[in-house]
Write an enzyme that holds these catalytic residues in place. Structure first.
Site, PDB file in Angstrom:
ATOM      1  N   ARG A 152       0.813  -1.234   0.000  1.00  0.00           N
ATOM      2  CA  ARG A 152       0.000   0.000   0.000  1.00  0.00           C
ATOM      3  C   ARG A 152       0.838   1.271   0.000  1.00  0.00           C
ATOM      4  O   ARG A 152       0.339   2.338   0.387  1.00  0.00           O
ATOM      5  CB  ARG A 152      -0.964   0.050   1.200  1.00  0.00           C
ATOM      6  CG  ARG A 152      -1.901  -1.110   1.307  1.00  0.00           C
ATOM      7  CD  ARG A 152      -2.954  -1.147   0.223  1.00  0.00           C
ATOM      8  NE  ARG A 152      -3.796  -2.309   0.429  1.00  0.00           N
ATOM      9  CZ  ARG A 152      -3.590  -3.485  -0.135  1.00  0.00           C
ATOM     10  NH1 ARG A 152      -2.577  -3.665  -0.981  1.00  0.00           N
ATOM     11  NH2 ARG A 152      -4.394  -4.495   0.120  1.00  0.00           N
ATOM     12  N   SER A 227     -11.765   1.669   3.124  1.00  0.00           N
ATOM     13  CA  SER A 227     -11.188   1.319   4.433  1.00  0.00           C
ATOM     14  C   SER A 227     -10.633   2.590   5.061  1.00  0.00           C
ATOM     15  O   SER A 227      -9.841   3.290   4.429  1.00  0.00           O
ATOM     16  CB  SER A 227     -10.034   0.339   4.253  1.00  0.00           C
ATOM     17  OG  SER A 227     -10.480  -0.803   3.589  1.00  0.00           O
ATOM     18  N   GLU A 324      -6.077   5.538   6.462  1.00  0.00           N
ATOM     19  CA  GLU A 324      -5.652   5.331   5.075  1.00  0.00           C
ATOM     20  C   GLU A 324      -5.911   6.575   4.207  1.00  0.00           C
ATOM     21  O   GLU A 324      -5.072   6.935   3.385  1.00  0.00           O
ATOM     22  CB  GLU A 324      -6.367   4.110   4.486  1.00  0.00           C
ATOM     23  CG  GLU A 324      -5.767   3.685   3.177  1.00  0.00           C
ATOM     24  CD  GLU A 324      -6.230   2.311   2.751  1.00  0.00           C
ATOM     25  OE1 GLU A 324      -5.617   1.322   3.199  1.00  0.00           O
ATOM     26  OE2 GLU A 324      -7.187   2.227   1.968  1.00  0.00           O
TER      27      GLU A 324
HETATM   28  P1  NAP Z   1     -10.394  -8.902   4.135  1.00  0.00           P
HETATM   29  O1  NAP Z   1     -10.416  -9.655   2.847  1.00  0.00           O
HETATM   30  O2  NAP Z   1     -11.367  -9.217   5.195  1.00  0.00           O
HETATM   31  O3  NAP Z   1      -8.918  -8.965   4.741  1.00  0.00           O
HETATM   32  C1  NAP Z   1      -8.631  -8.326   5.975  1.00  0.00           C
HETATM   33  C2  NAP Z   1      -7.134  -8.404   6.225  1.00  0.00           C
HETATM   34  O4  NAP Z   1      -6.716  -9.764   6.247  1.00  0.00           O
HETATM   35  C3  NAP Z   1      -6.300  -7.721   5.163  1.00  0.00           C
HETATM   36  O5  NAP Z   1      -5.189  -7.164   5.821  1.00  0.00           O
HETATM   37  C4  NAP Z   1      -5.861  -8.846   4.272  1.00  0.00           C
HETATM   38  O6  NAP Z   1      -4.595  -8.608   3.703  1.00  0.00           O
HETATM   39  C5  NAP Z   1      -5.711  -9.974   5.273  1.00  0.00           C
HETATM   40  N1  NAP Z   1      -5.925 -11.250   4.608  1.00  0.00           N
HETATM   41  C6  NAP Z   1      -7.104 -11.904   4.422  1.00  0.00           C
HETATM   42  N2  NAP Z   1      -6.903 -13.065   3.787  1.00  0.00           N
HETATM   43  C7  NAP Z   1      -5.578 -13.156   3.525  1.00  0.00           C
HETATM   44  C8  NAP Z   1      -4.754 -14.114   2.880  1.00  0.00           C
HETATM   45  N3  NAP Z   1      -5.276 -15.245   2.363  1.00  0.00           N
HETATM   46  N4  NAP Z   1      -3.437 -13.867   2.793  1.00  0.00           N
HETATM   47  C9  NAP Z   1      -2.910 -12.739   3.311  1.00  0.00           C
HETATM   48  N5  NAP Z   1      -3.626 -11.797   3.928  1.00  0.00           N
HETATM   49  C10 NAP Z   1      -4.951 -11.997   4.045  1.00  0.00           C
HETATM   50  O7  NAP Z   1     -10.424  -7.329   3.842  1.00  0.00           O
HETATM   51  P2  NAP Z   1     -11.548  -6.320   3.316  1.00  0.00           P
HETATM   52  O8  NAP Z   1     -11.446  -5.139   4.190  1.00  0.00           O
HETATM   53  O9  NAP Z   1     -12.860  -6.979   3.077  1.00  0.00           O
HETATM   54  O10 NAP Z   1     -10.932  -5.893   1.927  1.00  0.00           O
HETATM   55  C11 NAP Z   1     -10.895  -6.793   0.831  1.00  0.00           C
HETATM   56  C12 NAP Z   1      -9.608  -6.573   0.103  1.00  0.00           C
HETATM   57  O11 NAP Z   1      -9.551  -5.240  -0.396  1.00  0.00           O
HETATM   58  C13 NAP Z   1      -8.376  -6.778   0.989  1.00  0.00           C
HETATM   59  O12 NAP Z   1      -7.386  -7.431   0.228  1.00  0.00           O
HETATM   60  C14 NAP Z   1      -7.975  -5.349   1.302  1.00  0.00           C
HETATM   61  O13 NAP Z   1      -6.602  -5.196   1.603  1.00  0.00           O
HETATM   62  C15 NAP Z   1      -8.354  -4.664   0.012  1.00  0.00           C
HETATM   63  N6  NAP Z   1      -8.474  -3.200   0.151  1.00  0.00           N
HETATM   64  C16 NAP Z   1      -7.487  -2.440  -0.372  1.00  0.00           C
HETATM   65  C17 NAP Z   1      -7.504  -1.067  -0.264  1.00  0.00           C
HETATM   66  C18 NAP Z   1      -6.397  -0.275  -0.866  1.00  0.00           C
HETATM   67  O14 NAP Z   1      -5.669  -0.742  -1.730  1.00  0.00           O
HETATM   68  N7  NAP Z   1      -6.201   0.926  -0.439  1.00  0.00           N
HETATM   69  C19 NAP Z   1      -8.554  -0.454   0.402  1.00  0.00           C
HETATM   70  C20 NAP Z   1      -9.571  -1.254   0.904  1.00  0.00           C
HETATM   71  C21 NAP Z   1      -9.512  -2.639   0.801  1.00  0.00           C
HETATM   72  P3  NAP Z   1      -4.403  -7.637   2.426  1.00  0.00           P
HETATM   73  O15 NAP Z   1      -4.695  -6.262   2.909  1.00  0.00           O
HETATM   74  O16 NAP Z   1      -2.948  -7.849   2.092  1.00  0.00           O
HETATM   75  O17 NAP Z   1      -5.293  -8.110   1.353  1.00  0.00           O
END
Ligand code: NAP
Length: 331
Positions: A152, A227, A324
């Site tokens: 990020r 987020s 963020e």
């Molecule tokens: P989520 O899928 O519930 O995941 C929550 C957290 O757990 C995140 O830190 C995610 O890592 C980690 N995680 C879950 N499964 C994983 C795996 N198999 N391996 C490694 N790490 C894992 O999150 P959510 O809030 O619903 O969001 C969905 C996705 O959108 C996530 O990947 C999140 O990071 C992404 N997102 C990105 C941004 C951005 O780029 N600014 C903003 C909002 C959401 P990761 O963060 O590495 O995926």
């Protein structure tokens, strides 16, 4: 500026210009420098919180448009909306960004925070980023390595913050590539079957919609900046301390020598249930990581809720959650 942001919060810009060409961007900077104005570069408005006072300077809204293909390279101008670009690529059977479906904002924002979701990151696909260098006052093409991508982050939001204005991004995508479905939400959705690219896109959109993470005028829980907090990366000792203080398993994922803990889990365990309200601000009823404008919220109310969450999580777990979104006009 409220209508230009997905949170729909924020006061006016002192000066505002819409830039539809590189020349307009450069002359807007020249004008700002001559008149001593500060500049804020606005893209899709999906990751910012603008203060109630607004921004006392020049806001340049980047609206450069255009998409071009050359072999497996696709170049999109910074003002193109991100999700239609993903759709365009998926429709052409080009893989590599399908899990980034439904993310709001524009192309120009994607290298800045190295947008990622469900195991894909734009940095895996970015070949070059075309920028206006505000210091050298010239247009430069930065290769992938020069962008310093990590989780990020990039030079654009760390070491070289405010130096470069992203004008266009070139991605390399692969025809017919198999979608990546390592994440639990996706695996459960597809019951461990390997989807096509368009099925992966549809699945991601559905999962995001269920969490109100797709901007939708008819869904008040989606009036957010996505987020609101980063998922913290902590030493394993911190994880052990949290595990010792709570009577249930702590979700975590390896991250180099450290671990990543979902911020949403920390927020819920600190006592903030989905749908929590504070004035006109609140936590989305469908995702505890999104602070929403429940209607008529001020930036001050959003900040109050942000601080309440940070203080409570910090007292309970000793972790200071980092926001963020970019805060605009608060100094
Ligand atoms: P989520 O899928 O519930 O995941 C929550 C957290 O757990 C995140 O830190 C995610 O890592 C980690 N995680 C879950 N499964 C994983 C795996 N198999 N391996 C490694 N790490 C894992 O999150 P959510 O809030 O619903 O969001 C969905 C996705 O959108 C996530 O990947 C999140 O990071 C992404 N997102 C990105 C941004 C951005 O780029 N600014 C903003 C909002 C959401 P990761 O963060 O590495 O995926």
């Amino acid at each position: 500026m409220a209508p230009l942001t997905t949170l729909n919060v924020g006061g006016p810009a002192r000066f505002f210009t819409l830039a539809e060409s590189e020349d307009q961007i450069i002359s807007a900077f020249d004008h700002a420098d001559r008149s001593g104005q500060r500049v804020f570069v606005l893209g899709g408005g999906s990751n910012i919180l603008v203060s109630d006072r607004g921004f006392d300077g020049l806001v340049i809204h980047v609206r450069l448009k255009g998409i071009a293909f050359e072999g497996d390279l696709i170049t999109a101008q910074a003002g193109e909306d991100w999700d239609p670009l993903v759709e365009y690529c998926v429709d052409r059977n080009l893989g590599g960004i399908e899990c980034l479906s439904g993310i709001p904002g524009s192309v120009g924002g994607t290298p800045v925070q190295n947008v990622g979701a469900y195991g894909q990151e734009v940095s895996e696909r970015i070949v070059t980023v075309r920028c206006f260098d505000r210091i050298a006052r010239e247009i430069v093409e930065l290769g992938n390595a020069a962008c310093g991508f990590t989780y990020r982050t990039s030079i654009f939001n760390t070491t070289e913050r405010d130096r470069y204005v992203v004008l266009a991004v070139t991605y390399r995508l692969n025809e017919g590539e198999t979608p990546n479905i390592n994440y639990k939400d996706l695996r459960e959705h597809f019951e461990d079957r390997c989807p096509t690219l368009s099925e992966a896109r549809a699945g991601v959109l559905r999962i995001r919609r269920e969490k109100s993470m797709v901007i939708d005028r008819d869904d008040p829980n989606s009036r957010s900046a996505g987020s609101f907090f980063k998922n913290p990366i902590v030493a394993t000792g911190v994880l052990d301390e949290i595990a010792g203080s709570i009577d249930q398993p702590v979700p975590h994922f390896p991250f180099g020598q450290n671990v990543k803990i979902p911020a949403a889990w920390l927020i819920e365990m600190a006592g903030f249930e989905k749908g929590f309200r504070l004035g006109h601000a609140g936590i989305s009823a469908n995702h505890s990581l999104a602070i929403i404008n429940r209607g008529g919220a001020t930036a001050a109310e959003i900040v109050d809720l942000k601080e309440r969450i940070q203080d409570t999580v910090s007292q309970k777990f000793g972790i200071l959650l980092q926001p963020e979104p970019v805060f605009v006009g608060f100094d």
